[in-house]
Design a protein around this motif. Structure first.
Motif, PDB file in Angstrom:
ATOM      1  N   PHE A 126       0.847  -1.199   0.000  1.00 32.34           N
ATOM      2  CA  PHE A 126       0.000   0.000   0.000  1.00 32.34           C
ATOM      3  C   PHE A 126       0.881   1.247   0.000  1.00 32.34           C
ATOM      4  CE2 PHE A 126      -2.742   3.122   2.274  1.00 32.34           C
ATOM      5  CZ  PHE A 126      -3.812   3.119   1.386  1.00 32.34           C
ATOM      6  N   HIS A 127       0.572   2.190  -0.925  1.00 30.45           N
ATOM      7  CA  HIS A 127       1.347   3.420  -1.078  1.00 30.45           C
ATOM      8  C   HIS A 127       0.395   4.610  -1.171  1.00 30.45           C
ATOM      9  CE1 HIS A 127       4.851   0.927  -2.584  1.00 30.45           C
ATOM     10  NE2 HIS A 127       3.829   0.141  -2.884  1.00 30.45           N
ATOM     11  N   VAL A 128       0.707   5.668  -0.438  1.00 33.93           N
ATOM     12  CA  VAL A 128      -0.073   6.905  -0.484  1.00 33.93           C
ATOM     13  C   VAL A 128       0.888   8.072  -0.681  1.00 33.93           C
ATOM     14  CG1 VAL A 128      -1.663   8.436   0.721  1.00 33.93           C
ATOM     15  CG2 VAL A 128      -1.832   5.965   1.043  1.00 33.93           C
ATOM     16  N   SER A 129       0.554   8.952  -1.632  1.00 35.01           N
ATOM     17  CA  SER A 129       1.377  10.135  -1.879  1.00 35.01           C
ATOM     18  C   SER A 129       0.475  11.334  -2.141  1.00 35.01           C
ATOM     19  CB  SER A 129       2.295   9.931  -3.088  1.00 35.01           C
ATOM     20  OG  SER A 129       3.239   8.907  -2.847  1.00 35.01           O
ATOM     21  N   PRO A 130       0.841  12.512  -1.610  1.00 36.77           N
ATOM     22  CA  PRO A 130       0.076  13.726  -1.928  1.00 36.77           C
ATOM     23  C   PRO A 130       0.435  14.241  -3.310  1.00 36.77           C
ATOM     24  CG  PRO A 130       1.909  14.253  -0.496  1.00 36.77           C
ATOM     25  CD  PRO A 130       1.931  12.756  -0.673  1.00 36.77           C
ATOM     26  N   ILE A 131      -0.471  14.995  -3.908  1.00 34.98           N
ATOM     27  CA  ILE A 131      -0.261  15.646  -5.200  1.00 34.98           C
ATOM     28  C   ILE A 131      -0.462  17.148  -5.012  1.00 34.98           C
ATOM     29  CG2 ILE A 131      -1.151  15.927  -7.546  1.00 34.98           C
ATOM     30  CD1 ILE A 131      -1.978  12.991  -7.468  1.00 34.98           C
ATOM     31  N   ASN A 149      -3.676  25.655  -9.807  1.00 40.87           N
ATOM     32  CA  ASN A 149      -3.728  25.288  -8.391  1.00 40.87           C
ATOM     33  C   ASN A 149      -4.336  23.892  -8.292  1.00 40.87           C
ATOM     34  OD1 ASN A 149      -3.827  25.167  -5.621  1.00 40.87           O
ATOM     35  ND2 ASN A 149      -5.459  26.692  -5.392  1.00 40.87           N
ATOM     36  N   THR A 150      -3.493  22.895  -8.027  1.00 43.93           N
ATOM     37  CA  THR A 150      -3.924  21.499  -7.978  1.00 43.93           C
ATOM     38  C   THR A 150      -3.530  20.884  -6.649  1.00 43.93           C
ATOM     39  OG1 THR A 150      -3.766  21.182 -10.378  1.00 43.93           O
ATOM     40  CG2 THR A 150      -3.624  19.213  -9.017  1.00 43.93           C
ATOM     41  N   ARG A 151      -4.484  20.213  -6.009  1.00 40.08           N
ATOM     42  CA  ARG A 151      -4.224  19.457  -4.788  1.00 40.08           C
ATOM     43  C   ARG A 151      -4.898  18.107  -4.924  1.00 40.08           C
ATOM     44  NH1 ARG A 151      -6.984  23.332  -5.699  1.00 40.08           N
ATOM     45  NH2 ARG A 151      -8.569  22.888  -4.121  1.00 40.08           N
ATOM     46  N   GLY A 152      -4.241  17.068  -4.409  1.00 45.57           N
ATOM     47  CA  GLY A 152      -4.852  15.759  -4.525  1.00 45.57           C
ATOM     48  C   GLY A 152      -4.084  14.680  -3.808  1.00 45.57           C
ATOM     49  N   ILE A 153      -4.442  13.438  -4.141  1.00 48.53           N
ATOM     50  CA  ILE A 153      -3.832  12.283  -3.497  1.00 48.53           C
ATOM     51  C   ILE A 153      -3.772  11.134  -4.500  1.00 48.53           C
ATOM     52  CG2 ILE A 153      -6.040  11.389  -2.617  1.00 48.53           C
ATOM     53  CD1 ILE A 153      -4.497  10.512  -0.089  1.00 48.53           C
ATOM     54  N   GLU A 154      -2.731  10.318  -4.365  1.00 49.78           N
ATOM     55  CA  GLU A 154      -2.543   9.138  -5.203  1.00 49.78           C
ATOM     56  C   GLU A 154      -2.386   7.918  -4.295  1.00 49.78           C
ATOM     57  OE1 GLU A 154       0.163   8.396  -9.048  1.00 49.78           O
ATOM     58  OE2 GLU A 154       1.318   8.439  -7.185  1.00 49.78           O
ATOM     59  N   VAL A 155      -3.137   6.864  -4.618  1.00 47.68           N
ATOM     60  CA  VAL A 155      -3.099   5.623  -3.841  1.00 47.68           C
ATOM     61  C   VAL A 155      -2.901   4.465  -4.801  1.00 47.68           C
ATOM     62  CG1 VAL A 155      -4.369   4.104  -2.271  1.00 47.68           C
ATOM     63  CG2 VAL A 155      -4.666   6.587  -2.099  1.00 47.68           C
ATOM     64  N   ARG A 156      -1.997   3.546  -4.474  1.00 45.23           N
ATOM     65  CA  ARG A 156      -1.797   2.362  -5.297  1.00 45.23           C
ATOM     66  C   ARG A 156      -1.313   1.215  -4.421  1.00 45.23           C
ATOM     67  NH1 ARG A 156       3.740   1.631  -6.314  1.00 45.23           N
ATOM     68  NH2 ARG A 156       5.017   3.510  -5.939  1.00 45.23           N
ATOM     69  N   GLY A 157      -1.377  -0.007  -4.975  1.00 43.58           N
ATOM     70  CA  GLY A 157      -0.883  -1.154  -4.233  1.00 43.58           C
ATOM     71  C   GLY A 157      -1.429  -2.450  -4.766  1.00 43.58           C
ATOM     72  N   THR A 158      -1.289  -3.511  -3.976  1.00 42.83           N
ATOM     73  CA  THR A 158      -1.795  -4.832  -4.325  1.00 42.83           C
ATOM     74  C   THR A 158      -2.401  -5.483  -3.090  1.00 42.83           C
ATOM     75  OG1 THR A 158       0.349  -5.871  -3.891  1.00 42.83           O
ATOM     76  CG2 THR A 158      -0.092  -5.194  -6.158  1.00 42.83           C
TER      77      THR A 158
END
Length: 560
Positions: A126-131, A149-158
């Motif tokens: 499991f990986h979480v990173s801000p954008i 102006n961009t804000r967000g989040i990225e989630v990935r994994g298995t």
């Protein structure tokens, strides 16, 4: 029917570990192409289909590190480590320590260079990173100051090493430079994005305010077959542009089946897209109708250096049953299925190639045919002689200068290419071209130089020269692929590229990016864009300066 088929494949999923995909952007693609050339041999990645799997990219980079003939510089080793750290879950145990952060935050945060938070055990990866991205610009033609102006989040994994997943969510407010606003008004959509809220689009208060989301799951049906299902984009080709399928339009729902057997890769793409040309009810309550897309692409590595791919696609809509299950057959010739149904769907076919040699050079190209009739094809300027072509080349480490790369590319598209007599069958998704941003009826020359003088500094210079024939409000000269090709077409023969009102565009761009930390970049960009429209006394000159900071996201490329 397609959902039942999809669920059946999930139930039969094997035990192989799953890999989701690398980011789909120009910077990542250039690194992948560069290091495939440096390797001296075509890899199992089949990089003509992008994005590639993280697992496969890590394999390429680790093998390249031990290749003495690759003649890698210290900057190359830095880049390879960057790519590996970005997908550290696929590193071998002895290489894992390189991805560790030197100063984790509160023990559990930033333990890895690429992740804000991550965890890995036998059940979950499991990986979480801000954008984040903020860019400020000056545009001599815009009444209002452009910014992003961009804000967000990225989630990935298995999960359980069987099911891969990915999700990206961003909230965006963007005031575009004037030429991008003009493009948005012409197509009633914003490049790359799809749905946006645009208050007062024709005034100086132009603001694109939109929520963007992408997400998919992946799994290995059998050893050689990987499945992806979700909302995202794809790109076919090794160039800056794609005449087959690019990432310029909005994300779309799709099922992608990729089969790798030895030197062969076979990709099936089944997608649902949006026909925005059908007007909504006055109260805006009706749903935008779907249109559907099916594509087969077969790629084969011939020897160590040559890759050849062939493809066919069909785009259609306005079916009472939705996606026509006749086009779900992954191995049938789609043109036969179309003819057998007595349909008038839009069928396109063609080929692409790439030839890498001497660990420094790559030649690539595409040819796409939208209409073929032997009786008329030889006639001079037949309107339905619709094709697009691309030829390009890369030269890396130019004249022995480490990490100095040059790329040139020439594209041409005949009038009326990609258009159709139905809005359900033109080569368009959410009013945006599925291939080249300019649509049709143009020629284009691109020249790009990239230089990485130090590990963290990236410089590039881009030149774009185009000549396009523009439609008028009355006459359809074949440039606007949203228009019905039977509407207001002036003649059947004598058609040529550039017909109509000629517009010449000269676009020059210098960019510099500095990597402050892993995936944290400071950017500087200068753009000069000159437009000459036949009949106008003066050129339209556009100068744009921009500076920005971004984290875990790429720069938006508005090269048109």
């Amino acid at each position: 029917m397609s959902i039942l088929f999809f669920l059946f494949l999930i139930s039969k999923s094997g035990l192989k570990a799953q890999s989701n995909f690398t980011p789909l952007n120009e910077d990542y693609s250039n690194l992948i192409e560069r290091y495939e050339i440096k390797s001296g041999s075509l890899s199992s990645l089949h990089t003509n289909i992008k994005p590639v799997r993280r697992k496969d990219l890590v394999k390429l980079t680790t093998e390249l590190e031990s290749d003495e003939k690759a003649n890698l510089s210290k900057t190359d080793l830095f880049n390879l480590a960057y790519l590996q750290n970005d997908s550290w879950e696929w590193l071998e145990n002895e290489k894992l320590p390189q991805s560790d952060s030197k100063k984790p935050l509160w023990t559990h945060l930033f333990r890895k260079k690429s992740d804000f938070y991550s965890t890995q055990n036998k059940d979950i990866d499991f990986h979480v990173s801000p954008i984040f991205q903020f860019t400020f610009a000056q545009d001599n033609l815009a009444k209002e100051t452009p910014y992003t102006n961009t804000r967000g989040i990225e989630v990935r994994g298995t999960l359980n090493k069987k099911l891969g997943f990915y999700s990206m969510l961003t909230e965006n407010q963007i005031v575009y430079p004037e030429y991008i606003r003009e493009y948005g008004r012409a197509y009633n959509a914003n490049p790359y994005e799809g749905f946006t809220k645009i208050p007062n689009a024709d005034s100086s208060k132009y603001l694109a305010d939109f929520f963007s989301a992408r997400g998919y799951i992946t799994f290995q049906a059998i050893k050689s077959v990987q499945i992806q299902f979700g909302h995202d984009k794809n790109f076919i080709g090794s160039g800056i542009r794609s005449m087959i399928l690019s990432d310029f339009s909005a994300p779309y729902l799709h099922l992608k089946v990729t089969t790798n057997v030895g030197r062969f890769q076979y990709m099936n793409l089944f997608a649902q897209m949006i026909n925005k040309q059908i007007p909504l009810a006055a109260d805006g309550t009706e749903q935008l109708p779907p249109k559907y897309f099916s594509l087969h692409h077969l790629s084969v590595n011939i020897g160590r250096n040559l890759n050849i791919g062939i493809f066919e696609s069909i785009i259609f809509g306005k079916r009472q049953v939705g996606f026509d299950i006749n086009y779900l057959n992954p191995v049938i010739f789609l043109r036969f299925a179309e003819g057998h149904l007595g349909s008038v769907d839009n069928s396109i076919a063609g080929l692409n190639f790439k030839y890498n040699f001497k660990r420094h050079f790559s030649l690539y190209g595409q040819f796409v045919l939208d209409e073929f009739n032997v009786k008329y094809f030889k006639q001079d300027g037949w309107w339905a002689k619709k094709y697009a072509a691309q030829i390009g080349g890369r030269y890396i480490d130019v004249f022995g200068i480490k990490n100095l790369d040059f790329q040139t590319e020439y594209n041409l598209v005949r009038p009326y290419m990609y258009s159709h007599n139905s809005t359900y069958s033109n080569y368009v998704n959410y009013n945006l071209p599925l291939a080249h941003p300019l649509g049709a009826n143009f020629t284009e020359l691109l020249l790009i130089g990239r230089y990485q003088p130090t590990k963290r500094l990236f410089l590039n210079f881009t030149t774009m020269l185009t000549q396009q024939g523009k439609d008028s409000n009355i006459i359809n000269w074949g440039g606007d692929i949203l228009r019905n090709y039977n509407f207001a077409r002036p003649f059947d023969y004598g058609n040529e590229i550039g017909q109509g009102r000629t517009i010449n565009t000269k676009f020059y761009q210098f960019g510099a990016s500095y990597m402050i930390a892993h995936n944290l970049f400071a950017d500087l960009k200068v753009q000069n864009r000159n437009i000459n429209l036949s009949g106008d006394a003066d050129d339209k000159k556009n100068m744009i300066f921009s500076v920005g900071l971004r984290w875990n996201t790429s720069q938006r490329q508005f090269l048109f």
